[in-house]
Write a protein that holds these residues in place. Sequence first.
Motif, PDB file in Angstrom:
ATOM      1  N   GLU A 194       0.932  -1.202   0.068  1.00  0.00           N
ATOM      2  CA  GLU A 194      -0.087  -0.030   0.099  1.00  0.00           C
ATOM      3  C   GLU A 194       1.002   1.187   0.039  1.00  0.00           C
ATOM      4  O   GLU A 194       0.558   2.393  -0.412  1.00  0.00           O
ATOM      5  N   ALA A 195       1.889   1.046   0.641  1.00  0.00           N
ATOM      6  CA  ALA A 195       2.779   2.255   0.705  1.00  0.00           C
ATOM      7  C   ALA A 195       3.608   2.556  -0.491  1.00  0.00           C
ATOM      8  O   ALA A 195       3.755   3.698  -1.039  1.00  0.00           O
ATOM      9  N   ASN A 196       3.773   1.563  -1.409  1.00  0.00           N
ATOM     10  CA  ASN A 196       4.329   1.828  -2.712  1.00  0.00           C
ATOM     11  C   ASN A 196       3.339   1.546  -3.760  1.00  0.00           C
ATOM     12  O   ASN A 196       3.206   0.477  -4.129  1.00  0.00           O
ATOM     13  N   SER A 197       2.721   2.773  -4.292  1.00  0.00           N
ATOM     14  CA  SER A 197       1.815   2.844  -5.231  1.00  0.00           C
ATOM     15  C   SER A 197       2.457   2.315  -6.561  1.00  0.00           C
ATOM     16  O   SER A 197       1.587   1.880  -7.459  1.00  0.00           O
ATOM     17  N   GLU A 198       3.798   2.485  -6.690  1.00  0.00           N
ATOM     18  CA  GLU A 198       4.249   1.980  -8.202  1.00  0.00           C
ATOM     19  C   GLU A 198       4.428   0.661  -8.229  1.00  0.00           C
ATOM     20  O   GLU A 198       4.553   0.080  -9.307  1.00  0.00           O
ATOM     21  N   GLU A 199       4.515  -0.361  -7.192  1.00  0.00           N
ATOM     22  CA  GLU A 199       4.545  -1.760  -7.257  1.00  0.00           C
ATOM     23  C   GLU A 199       3.294  -2.274  -8.031  1.00  0.00           C
ATOM     24  O   GLU A 199       2.037  -1.949  -7.790  1.00  0.00           O
ATOM     25  N   ARG A 200       3.468  -2.968  -8.969  1.00  0.00           N
ATOM     26  CA  ARG A 200       2.664  -3.725  -9.925  1.00  0.00           C
ATOM     27  C   ARG A 200       2.362  -5.116  -9.463  1.00  0.00           C
ATOM     28  O   ARG A 200       3.179  -6.038  -9.342  1.00  0.00           O
ATOM     29  N   GLU A 201       1.103  -5.322  -9.729  1.00  0.00           N
ATOM     30  CA  GLU A 201       0.755  -7.039  -9.673  1.00  0.00           C
ATOM     31  C   GLU A 201       1.456  -7.707 -10.708  1.00  0.00           C
ATOM     32  O   GLU A 201       1.316  -7.460 -11.790  1.00  0.00           O
ATOM     33  N   LYS A 202       2.054  -8.921 -10.481  1.00  0.00           N
ATOM     34  CA  LYS A 202       2.521  -9.946 -11.538  1.00  0.00           C
ATOM     35  C   LYS A 202       1.543 -10.053 -12.435  1.00  0.00           C
ATOM     36  O   LYS A 202       0.640 -10.677 -12.007  1.00  0.00           O
ATOM     37  N   PRO A 203       1.968 -10.051 -13.808  1.00  0.00           N
ATOM     38  CA  PRO A 203       1.077 -10.428 -14.911  1.00  0.00           C
ATOM     39  C   PRO A 203       0.722 -12.030 -14.804  1.00  0.00           C
ATOM     40  O   PRO A 203       1.740 -12.769 -14.354  1.00  0.00           O
ATOM     41  N   LYS A 204      -0.399 -12.320 -15.405  1.00  0.00           N
ATOM     42  CA  LYS A 204      -0.631 -13.788 -15.286  1.00  0.00           C
ATOM     43  C   LYS A 204       0.219 -14.535 -16.501  1.00  0.00           C
ATOM     44  O   LYS A 204       0.428 -13.747 -17.192  1.00  0.00           O
ATOM     45  N   LEU A 205       0.118 -15.967 -16.353  1.00  0.00           N
ATOM     46  CA  LEU A 205       0.756 -16.634 -17.304  1.00  0.00           C
ATOM     47  C   LEU A 205      -0.185 -16.626 -18.658  1.00  0.00           C
ATOM     48  O   LEU A 205      -1.507 -16.351 -18.310  1.00  0.00           O
ATOM     49  N   LYS A 206       0.400 -16.624 -19.878  1.00  0.00           N
ATOM     50  CA  LYS A 206      -0.583 -16.548 -20.903  1.00  0.00           C
ATOM     51  C   LYS A 206      -0.467 -17.920 -21.713  1.00  0.00           C
ATOM     52  O   LYS A 206       0.633 -18.327 -21.846  1.00  0.00           O
ATOM     53  N   LEU A 207      -1.592 -18.564 -21.923  1.00  0.00           N
ATOM     54  CA  LEU A 207      -1.412 -20.100 -22.620  1.00  0.00           C
ATOM     55  C   LEU A 207      -2.230 -19.733 -24.066  1.00  0.00           C
ATOM     56  O   LEU A 207      -3.576 -19.300 -24.081  1.00  0.00           O
ATOM     57  N   TYR A 208      -1.554 -19.753 -24.968  1.00  0.00           N
ATOM     58  CA  TYR A 208      -1.761 -19.630 -26.449  1.00  0.00           C
ATOM     59  C   TYR A 208      -2.473 -21.044 -26.716  1.00  0.00           C
ATOM     60  O   TYR A 208      -1.665 -22.139 -26.701  1.00  0.00           O
ATOM     61  N   SER A 209      -3.743 -21.524 -27.103  1.00  0.00           N
ATOM     62  CA  SER A 209      -4.306 -22.594 -27.051  1.00  0.00           C
ATOM     63  C   SER A 209      -5.181 -22.738 -27.942  1.00  0.00           C
ATOM     64  O   SER A 209      -5.968 -21.718 -28.532  1.00  0.00           O
ATOM     65  N   TYR A 210      -5.781 -24.043 -28.181  1.00  0.00           N
ATOM     66  CA  TYR A 210      -6.736 -24.501 -29.063  1.00  0.00           C
ATOM     67  C   TYR A 210      -7.589 -25.374 -28.574  1.00  0.00           C
ATOM     68  O   TYR A 210      -6.925 -26.475 -28.085  1.00  0.00           O
ATOM     69  N   TRP A 211      -8.711 -25.408 -28.388  1.00  0.00           N
ATOM     70  CA  TRP A 211      -9.494 -26.309 -27.582  1.00  0.00           C
ATOM     71  C   TRP A 211      -9.441 -27.653 -27.798  1.00  0.00           C
ATOM     72  O   TRP A 211      -9.354 -28.492 -26.914  1.00  0.00           O
ATOM     73  N   MET A 212      -9.263 -28.087 -29.170  1.00  0.00           N
ATOM     74  CA  MET A 212      -9.043 -29.686 -29.345  1.00  0.00           C
ATOM     75  C   MET A 212      -7.760 -30.106 -29.555  1.00  0.00           C
ATOM     76  O   MET A 212      -7.342 -31.338 -29.718  1.00  0.00           O
ATOM     77  N   SER A 213      -6.699 -29.168 -29.180  1.00  0.00           N
ATOM     78  CA  SER A 213      -5.560 -29.574 -29.247  1.00  0.00           C
ATOM     79  C   SER A 213      -5.081 -30.446 -28.100  1.00  0.00           C
ATOM     80  O   SER A 213      -5.189 -30.133 -26.814  1.00  0.00           O
ATOM     81  N   SER A 214      -4.447 -31.807 -28.412  1.00  0.00           N
ATOM     82  CA  SER A 214      -4.148 -32.755 -27.080  1.00  0.00           C
ATOM     83  C   SER A 214      -2.986 -31.970 -26.376  1.00  0.00           C
ATOM     84  O   SER A 214      -2.662 -32.252 -25.379  1.00  0.00           O
ATOM     85  N   CYS A 215      -2.089 -31.378 -27.258  1.00  0.00           N
ATOM     86  CA  CYS A 215      -0.846 -30.910 -26.878  1.00  0.00           C
ATOM     87  C   CYS A 215      -1.193 -29.674 -25.738  1.00  0.00           C
ATOM     88  O   CYS A 215      -0.421 -29.612 -24.750  1.00  0.00           O
ATOM     89  N   ALA A 216      -2.009 -28.872 -26.196  1.00  0.00           N
ATOM     90  CA  ALA A 216      -2.408 -27.881 -25.286  1.00  0.00           C
ATOM     91  C   ALA A 216      -3.189 -28.397 -24.095  1.00  0.00           C
ATOM     92  O   ALA A 216      -3.155 -27.930 -22.847  1.00  0.00           O
ATOM     93  N   TRP A 217      -3.792 -29.536 -24.146  1.00  0.00           N
ATOM     94  CA  TRP A 217      -4.661 -30.153 -23.190  1.00  0.00           C
ATOM     95  C   TRP A 217      -3.795 -30.543 -22.142  1.00  0.00           C
ATOM     96  O   TRP A 217      -4.018 -30.490 -20.977  1.00  0.00           O
ATOM     97  N   ARG A 218      -2.608 -31.196 -22.675  1.00  0.00           N
ATOM     98  CA  ARG A 218      -1.636 -31.766 -21.556  1.00  0.00           C
ATOM     99  C   ARG A 218      -1.100 -30.262 -20.440  1.00  0.00           C
ATOM    100  O   ARG A 218      -0.901 -30.520 -19.432  1.00  0.00           O
ATOM    101  N   VAL A 219      -0.899 -29.279 -21.311  1.00  0.00           N
ATOM    102  CA  VAL A 219      -0.511 -28.164 -20.415  1.00  0.00           C
ATOM    103  C   VAL A 219      -1.275 -27.620 -19.759  1.00  0.00           C
ATOM    104  O   VAL A 219      -1.101 -27.335 -18.654  1.00  0.00           O
TER     105      VAL A 219
END
Length: 242
Positions: free
Chosen positions: A18-43
């Motif tokens: 709270e004291a350090n207003s410049e501190e930012r929340e760590k960004p989320k992981l991003k997963l580039y995926s296709y719903w039917m891909s079994s390779c993406a499914w594993r991840v």
Amino acid sequence: MLRRRRWIPWLRRLPLKEANSEEREKPKLKLYSYWMSSCAWRVRIALNLKGLDYEYKTVNLLKGDHFSDEFQKLNPLGYVPVLVDEDIVTADSFAIIMYLEEKYPQHSLLPQNLQKRAINYQAANIVASNIQPFQNLAVAKYIEEKLGSDERLSWVQHHIKKGFAALEKLLAEHTGKYATGDEVALADLFLAPQIAGAVKRFNINMAEFPLLEKLNGAYSELPAFQSAEPGKQPDAPDNTKS
């Protein structure tokens, strides 16, 4: 005369964030995926097991999103999945899962026993190198164009059955509730999507592979596996209808 600054007790009790207003929340992981891909499914299973929050980025393979300049910068081969963790970009499901295993050690996917670990590597590689590539959308489409739709299915079934027969022998002396014991491990992440796809997409009779059929039943009861299923992804057809 200089005035002394008044000490404000509550200021010292402020949390650092709270004291350090410049501190930012760590960004989320991003997963580039296709719903039917079994390779993406594993991840997706790996991310779920490790309790990691991520942003789902759809790459529609049927519409050719993987050929876009934007995606080719992430993976020149044009395949999903791709994981972006801040400034680290990792493509290929095996590489992504191993990266997650090293950076996020919670719920380890590799047994301490070296023999079991080696079996996990072998089983995962049978799926990733000796089954999935032969049923890959681009390969199957090429076979259909050259030899017809009947030959396409025959081609895929041949390679799935060959791989499944090898897995039955490899895992025979190592299975417990799951592929290499009573804890979910690396091999299970590769087996679950492959078995499900073999049944639903390629009409494989699992009665020929009783060990794998048993494992498939165990996977279906696990929440981390259930929520990673294709039909539950944001880009699945039933989920994209308005």
